[in-house]
Design a protein around this motif. Structure first.
Motif, PDB file in Angstrom:
ATOM      1  N   SER A 413       0.801  -1.223   0.000  1.00 23.69           N
ATOM      2  CA  SER A 413       0.000   0.000   0.000  1.00 23.69           C
ATOM      3  C   SER A 413       0.838   1.279   0.000  1.00 23.69           C
ATOM      4  O   SER A 413       0.349   2.333  -0.386  1.00 23.69           O
ATOM      5  CB  SER A 413      -0.939   0.014   1.212  1.00 23.69           C
ATOM      6  OG  SER A 413      -0.182  -0.114   2.404  1.00 23.69           O
ATOM      7  N   GLN A 414       2.090   1.209   0.466  1.00 23.33           N
ATOM      8  CA  GLN A 414       2.914   2.417   0.588  1.00 23.33           C
ATOM      9  C   GLN A 414       4.333   2.110   0.122  1.00 23.33           C
ATOM     10  O   GLN A 414       4.900   1.072   0.479  1.00 23.33           O
ATOM     11  CB  GLN A 414       3.020   2.847   2.064  1.00 23.33           C
ATOM     12  CG  GLN A 414       1.721   2.991   2.788  1.00 23.33           C
ATOM     13  CD  GLN A 414       1.184   4.404   2.721  1.00 23.33           C
ATOM     14  OE1 GLN A 414       1.942   5.358   2.641  1.00 23.33           O
ATOM     15  NE2 GLN A 414      -0.114   4.530   2.736  1.00 23.33           N
ATOM     16  N   TYR A 415       4.900   3.049  -0.646  1.00 23.41           N
ATOM     17  CA  TYR A 415       6.318   2.962  -1.004  1.00 23.41           C
ATOM     18  C   TYR A 415       6.886   4.374  -0.890  1.00 23.41           C
ATOM     19  O   TYR A 415       6.219   5.347  -1.244  1.00 23.41           O
ATOM     20  CB  TYR A 415       6.503   2.425  -2.420  1.00 23.41           C
ATOM     21  CG  TYR A 415       7.923   1.970  -2.694  1.00 23.41           C
ATOM     22  CD1 TYR A 415       8.319   0.671  -2.405  1.00 23.41           C
ATOM     23  CD2 TYR A 415       8.869   2.850  -3.207  1.00 23.41           C
ATOM     24  CE1 TYR A 415       9.628   0.260  -2.630  1.00 23.41           C
ATOM     25  CE2 TYR A 415      10.176   2.449  -3.426  1.00 23.41           C
ATOM     26  CZ  TYR A 415      10.549   1.150  -3.137  1.00 23.41           C
ATOM     27  OH  TYR A 415      11.854   0.743  -3.349  1.00 23.41           O
ATOM     28  N   PHE A 416       8.096   4.490  -0.362  1.00 25.63           N
ATOM     29  CA  PHE A 416       8.673   5.794  -0.033  1.00 25.63           C
ATOM     30  C   PHE A 416       9.869   6.101  -0.932  1.00 25.63           C
ATOM     31  O   PHE A 416      10.732   5.237  -1.141  1.00 25.63           O
ATOM     32  CB  PHE A 416       9.105   5.822   1.445  1.00 25.63           C
ATOM     33  CG  PHE A 416       7.940   5.750   2.397  1.00 25.63           C
ATOM     34  CD1 PHE A 416       7.448   6.903   2.996  1.00 25.63           C
ATOM     35  CD2 PHE A 416       7.305   4.544   2.651  1.00 25.63           C
ATOM     36  CE1 PHE A 416       6.356   6.845   3.852  1.00 25.63           C
ATOM     37  CE2 PHE A 416       6.202   4.474   3.503  1.00 25.63           C
ATOM     38  CZ  PHE A 416       5.731   5.632   4.103  1.00 25.63           C
ATOM     39  N   ILE A 417       9.884   7.317  -1.472  1.00 23.96           N
ATOM     40  CA  ILE A 417      10.992   7.757  -2.317  1.00 23.96           C
ATOM     41  C   ILE A 417      11.586   9.013  -1.689  1.00 23.96           C
ATOM     42  O   ILE A 417      10.894  10.018  -1.493  1.00 23.96           O
ATOM     43  CB  ILE A 417      10.519   8.038  -3.753  1.00 23.96           C
ATOM     44  CG1 ILE A 417      10.017   6.734  -4.385  1.00 23.96           C
ATOM     45  CG2 ILE A 417      11.648   8.636  -4.593  1.00 23.96           C
ATOM     46  CD1 ILE A 417       9.313   6.906  -5.699  1.00 23.96           C
TER      47      ILE A 417
END
Length: 527
Positions: A413-417
């Motif tokens: 549900s979440q991916y961080f860049i």
């Protein structure tokens, strides 16, 4: 540098409540798709069929378009009432248009928006609905294979071949070599179903077993042919077994039986999610910016400083933020982006900080949109004193804490860049290496853009393209999550080029993370 992540996307278009330009009948609409990737000229990609007498057309013809995550692909859908047989649309009635990016359509899956006229006014009550679907067969075959009683050869490996339309065999997979073993057990491996047999369960597959030789003159032990239908019958309790036949030996020796048995213990077809599956399945990309405010940038009031704002209000820091942020913002629904600085003395006490919010609000470091980051940066610049040292680990660990919290959800549900923009040589290299190795286990990627003319060798070292990055204790990164580029490479390039380069590896990093941990997109689980 990874290959560009290109995927075919099929766009389906429907309209409602179109303007009626025909007298005595309804409009005869057609949709034309235009694309603009250079920021210059719109060009026609394709057009649908014309539908007679309809103000609510659903076009059967689909638009097939290459999708690149790392590009802002501007699209324009124009609707025309066609009353003649000429190809030129300038002599047809214009019913309205809609502009967006392909990223917006893909991240929403279905987009419904009002049509507008060229003067920007609404085209009556007319609206357009665009639906995106990835074109692919993303099924993958997982195989576990072993052999026994191979002929007196010692270093066996397998090759899998598929047959092309003209009857030629093309190798699609080679296993590892197992040394000194006539009863080898190969590691489980995956082949895409399309690669193995064009997704045709009854198409011939040839398997060859070789004895590896260091000089390249590998000897054929034997071979057999099968199909996916046959392989699928395999199970650990009841393997599918094949005699490995060497034709030359069989012709020479009447008593020849085989050159060993190849046993398929497990064969499973699984669906492997692509980057678009995750995005369209509800995965949000969370974008955070970290900006270097160390003294080596130079006094922001001096034209020599990397933080100096030119008369047009830009510098390399802002150009990098705009370039990367404009792509990523389409994949974040609330468009609220945390933005931090590091390496400056900050008010009121002017203590050095390595992770201060650009808006000086620790409880709410979010900026509204990319413009919000730019505004916060411009407001922050005159209030801080550039200092040092250049420490990356605090901001990496900051984002990693949020990424770690997201793993509790057990879905993709979440991916961080994290985008770090820096002018110089890193000071806390060991702590940063440890922070990156830790972050490699989390849903997170790091992009580092080096501005100015410094020696960026240490940054190249963090980008694991030349080997696995290790922490000071020797622990290897489980994934390559860092992409470094020097801004100077792009000074004279089109503004899209920087984003294209730094974001090209992100889709594969997203897929690698979620597939490694077997996490499904949230919408898949809800279905």
């Amino acid at each position: 540098m990874a290959a560009q992540c290109v995927t075919k996307v099929e766009l389906t278009v429907a309209c409602a409540n179109l303007l009626d330009k025909d007298v005595g009948s309804k409009s005869d609409p057609l949709c034309v798709l235009l694309q603009n990737t250079s920021g210059q000229q719109w060009y026609e990609v394709d057009r649908t069929e014309r539908i007679k007498n309809s103000l609510n057309p659903r076009f059967a013809k689909k638009f097939l378009i290459d999708y690149y995550f790392e590009l802002v692909q501007k699209l324009k859908f124009g609707i025309y009432d066609i009353d003649n047989k000429t190809f030129d649309l300038s002599d047809d009635d214009f019913l309205g248009e809609f502009e967006c990016t392909l990223g917006q359509i893909v991240s929403n899956k279905t987009l419904t928006k009002p049509l507008v006229l060229r003067n920007g006014r609404p085209a009556g009550k007319g609206s357009i609905t665009i639906t995106a679907e990835e074109v692919k067969d993303n099924r993958v075959v997982v195989l576990e294979v072993e052999a026994r009683k191979l002929d007196n050869k010692s270093d066996p490996y397998l090759e899998f071949h598929k047959q092309t339309g003209d009857g030629n065999w093309v190798m699609v997979h080679r296993t590892e070599v197992i040394k000194n073993n006539l009863n080898p057990v190969w590691r489980p491996f995956k082949i895409s179903l399309n690669s193995l047999c064009y997704s045709d369960m009854d198409k011939s597959i040839k398997v060859e077993c070789y004895d590896y030789d260091g000089d390249g003159s590998h000897d054929l032990i034997g071979s057999f042919q099968t199909t996916m239908s046959k392989l699928k019958e395999a199970s650990r309790s009841s393997p599918v077994e094949f005699e490995c036949i060497n034709e030359k030996k069989r012709q020479k020796k009447k008593s020849y039986k085989n050159s060993g048995i190849v046993s398929v213990k497990h064969c499973e077809i699984i669906v492997e999610c692509t980057f678009l599956d995750y995005i369209m399945g509800g995965c949000q990309l969370n974008f955070t910016v970290g900006i270097d405010f160390t003294g080596s940038n130079g006094d922001p009031r001096s034209p020599d400083s990397l933080h100096y704002l030119s008369p047009s209000g830009v510098n390399e820091y802002l150009t990098a933020i705009w370039s990367v942020g404009m792509v990523i913002q389409d994949y974040d629904t609330d468009k609220m982006f945390p933005a931090f600085g590091f390496g400056a003395q900050i008010p009121p006490s002017f203590q050095v900080s390595h992770e201060f919010p650009l808006n000086f609000n620790p409880s709410n470091p979010f900026c509204s949109g990319i413009q919000g980051i730019v505004d916060a940066y411009r407001a922050c610049l005159p209030q801080v004193k550039l200092y040092g040292p250049t420490n990356f680990s605090p901001i990496i660990n900051h984002v990693a804490r949020f990424a770690a919290a997201a793993t509790q959800q057990q879905t993709a549900s979440q991916y961080f860049i994290l985008l770090i923009i820096t002018d110089g040589v890193i000071t806390d290299l060991d702590q940063t290496r440890a922070a990156i190795v830790n972050a490699s286990k989390l849903p997170m990627s790091i992009i580092i853009v080096g501005v100015g003319g410094a020696d960026f060798d240490a940054m190249e070292f963090l980008d694991g393209d030349n080997g696995v990055l290790r922490s000071p204790s020797g622990e290897p990164a489980v994934r390559d999550i860092v992409q470094f580029v020097p801004f100077r490479k792009f000074q004279n390039a089109p503004k899209e080029a920087l984003a294209q380069c730094v974001l090209a590896e992100v889709p594969q990093q997203v897929v690698n993370y979620f597939s490694t941990y077997k996490l499904q997109p949230p919408k898949n689980l809800a279905a």
